[in-house]
Design a protein around this motif. Structure first.
Motif, PDB file in Angstrom:
ATOM      1  N   TYR A 110       0.860  -1.183   0.000  1.00  0.00           N
ATOM      2  CA  TYR A 110       0.000   0.000   0.000  1.00  0.00           C
ATOM      3  C   TYR A 110       0.894   1.230   0.000  1.00  0.00           C
ATOM      4  O   TYR A 110       2.120   1.135   0.123  1.00  0.00           O
ATOM      5  CB  TYR A 110      -0.975  -0.007   1.184  1.00  0.00           C
ATOM      6  N   TRP A 111       0.290   2.381  -0.161  1.00  0.00           N
ATOM      7  CA  TRP A 111       1.009   3.652  -0.200  1.00  0.00           C
ATOM      8  C   TRP A 111       0.640   4.484   1.020  1.00  0.00           C
ATOM      9  O   TRP A 111      -0.499   4.476   1.455  1.00  0.00           O
ATOM     10  CB  TRP A 111       0.665   4.421  -1.478  1.00  0.00           C
ATOM     11  N   THR A 112       1.634   5.196   1.565  1.00  0.00           N
ATOM     12  CA  THR A 112       1.429   6.052   2.730  1.00  0.00           C
ATOM     13  C   THR A 112       2.061   7.419   2.484  1.00  0.00           C
ATOM     14  O   THR A 112       2.948   7.541   1.627  1.00  0.00           O
ATOM     15  CB  THR A 112       2.043   5.413   3.999  1.00  0.00           C
ATOM     16  N   ASP A 113       1.651   8.413   3.251  1.00  0.00           N
ATOM     17  CA  ASP A 113       2.287   9.724   3.114  1.00  0.00           C
ATOM     18  C   ASP A 113       3.454   9.886   4.097  1.00  0.00           C
ATOM     19  O   ASP A 113       4.060  10.943   4.178  1.00  0.00           O
ATOM     20  CB  ASP A 113       1.272  10.857   3.290  1.00  0.00           C
ATOM     21  N   SER A 114       3.823   8.817   4.819  1.00  0.00           N
ATOM     22  CA  SER A 114       4.917   8.851   5.789  1.00  0.00           C
ATOM     23  C   SER A 114       6.225   8.368   5.161  1.00  0.00           C
ATOM     24  O   SER A 114       6.380   7.178   4.857  1.00  0.00           O
ATOM     25  CB  SER A 114       4.582   7.959   6.992  1.00  0.00           C
ATOM     26  N   ILE A 115       7.168   9.291   4.976  1.00  0.00           N
ATOM     27  CA  ILE A 115       8.473   8.900   4.428  1.00  0.00           C
ATOM     28  C   ILE A 115       9.200   7.956   5.377  1.00  0.00           C
ATOM     29  O   ILE A 115       9.875   7.028   4.943  1.00  0.00           O
ATOM     30  CB  ILE A 115       9.344  10.130   4.081  1.00  0.00           C
ATOM     31  N   GLU A 116       9.022   8.160   6.676  1.00  0.00           N
ATOM     32  CA  GLU A 116       9.672   7.285   7.656  1.00  0.00           C
ATOM     33  C   GLU A 116       9.177   5.847   7.510  1.00  0.00           C
ATOM     34  O   GLU A 116       9.967   4.899   7.565  1.00  0.00           O
ATOM     35  CB  GLU A 116       9.428   7.791   9.088  1.00  0.00           C
ATOM     36  N   ALA A 117       7.881   5.661   7.328  1.00  0.00           N
ATOM     37  CA  ALA A 117       7.326   4.314   7.127  1.00  0.00           C
ATOM     38  C   ALA A 117       7.836   3.706   5.838  1.00  0.00           C
ATOM     39  O   ALA A 117       8.149   2.507   5.779  1.00  0.00           O
ATOM     40  CB  ALA A 117       5.799   4.361   7.147  1.00  0.00           C
ATOM     41  N   GLY A 118       7.953   4.517   4.769  1.00  0.00           N
ATOM     42  CA  GLY A 118       8.485   4.031   3.506  1.00  0.00           C
ATOM     43  C   GLY A 118       9.941   3.606   3.636  1.00  0.00           C
ATOM     44  O   GLY A 118      10.349   2.577   3.086  1.00  0.00           O
ATOM     45  N   GLN A 119      10.737   4.373   4.366  1.00  0.00           N
ATOM     46  CA  GLN A 119      12.141   4.021   4.581  1.00  0.00           C
ATOM     47  C   GLN A 119      12.269   2.761   5.422  1.00  0.00           C
ATOM     48  O   GLN A 119      13.102   1.890   5.130  1.00  0.00           O
ATOM     49  CB  GLN A 119      12.881   5.183   5.246  1.00  0.00           C
ATOM     50  N   LYS A 120      11.435   2.635   6.431  1.00  0.00           N
ATOM     51  CA  LYS A 120      11.459   1.436   7.282  1.00  0.00           C
ATOM     52  C   LYS A 120      11.099   0.194   6.465  1.00  0.00           C
ATOM     53  O   LYS A 120      11.741  -0.843   6.575  1.00  0.00           O
ATOM     54  CB  LYS A 120      10.492   1.589   8.464  1.00  0.00           C
ATOM     55  N   SER A 121      10.080   0.319   5.625  1.00  0.00           N
ATOM     56  CA  SER A 121       9.663  -0.811   4.788  1.00  0.00           C
ATOM     57  C   SER A 121      10.775  -1.197   3.817  1.00  0.00           C
ATOM     58  O   SER A 121      11.017  -2.384   3.583  1.00  0.00           O
ATOM     59  CB  SER A 121       8.391  -0.435   4.024  1.00  0.00           C
ATOM     60  N   ALA A 122      11.482  -0.219   3.264  1.00  0.00           N
ATOM     61  CA  ALA A 122      12.560  -0.496   2.322  1.00  0.00           C
ATOM     62  C   ALA A 122      13.735  -1.199   3.005  1.00  0.00           C
ATOM     63  O   ALA A 122      14.393  -2.043   2.418  1.00  0.00           O
ATOM     64  CB  ALA A 122      13.029   0.800   1.674  1.00  0.00           C
ATOM     65  N   PHE A 123      13.990  -0.842   4.257  1.00  0.00           N
ATOM     66  CA  PHE A 123      15.130  -1.386   4.997  1.00  0.00           C
ATOM     67  C   PHE A 123      14.889  -2.821   5.429  1.00  0.00           C
ATOM     68  O   PHE A 123      15.812  -3.620   5.509  1.00  0.00           O
ATOM     69  CB  PHE A 123      15.426  -0.510   6.208  1.00  0.00           C
ATOM     70  N   GLU A 124      13.644  -3.157   5.728  1.00  0.00           N
ATOM     71  CA  GLU A 124      13.320  -4.488   6.254  1.00  0.00           C
ATOM     72  C   GLU A 124      13.302  -5.501   5.193  1.00  0.00           C
ATOM     73  O   GLU A 124      13.334  -6.045   4.430  1.00  0.00           O
ATOM     74  CB  GLU A 124      11.969  -4.460   6.972  1.00  0.00           C
TER      75      GLU A 124
END
Length: 154
Positions: free
Chosen positions: A140-154
């Motif tokens: 899904y898509w979110t407006d939180s860059i922090e959540a996007g970065q966390k998802s990319a790192f995991e």
């Protein structure tokens, strides 16, 4: 310029004062987005290979990053989506959706050059793998860059 055999016969620089430019992507209106990999200062620049207008910083880069490439979903020119990769270990994938009024005006007036410098929405990809599989899951898509970065790192 190229000759009939595809050899370069003439060239000129179309973008200055940037650092570590990587790949990019071609727009449906034949401009080129140059992605700058320059830490928190990197941006995405729209350039004109034909020299009709000067390069412009787009909304794609937001507050900066190590941008690698751009892909565009142009199946519906009135609902364009621009996808940008950020080249670092927690580099988010972002999606820029121009405001519908901007797209409508640009398409109707055949003046698309305002699309990437006008307001729109930036969202970040979240991947959620299934518990028992690293190959299946949802997103899904979110407006939180922090959540996007966390998802990319995991």
């Amino acid at each position: 310029k190229f000759d009939r055999k595809g050899r370069v016969i003439k060239y000129k620089r179309i973008l200055k004062n940037t650092s570590r430019n990587c790949q990019g992507g071609k727009t449906p209106w034949n401009t080129w987005i140059s992605c700058e990999e320059n830490g928190n200062e990197g941006q995405c620049w729209e350039t004109d290979p034909f020299g009709k207008f000067k390069p412009r910083k787009t909304k794609l880069g937001g507050s900066g990053g190590n941008f690698e490439a751009v892909a565009i979903d142009d199946r519906d020119m009135y609902d364009l989506k621009f996808f940008v990769t950020n080249d670092k270990s927690n580099g988010e994938i972002r999606r820029f959706t121009p405001d519908s009024s901007v797209l409508w005006n640009a398409m109707e007036n055949k003046e698309p050059l305002s699309i990437l410098t006008s307001p729109g929405k930036i969202e970040y990809l979240i991947l959620e793998p299934m518990e028992d599989s690293q190959k299946c899951g949802t997103y899904y898509w979110t407006d939180s860059i922090e959540a996007g970065q966390k998802s990319a790192f995991e």
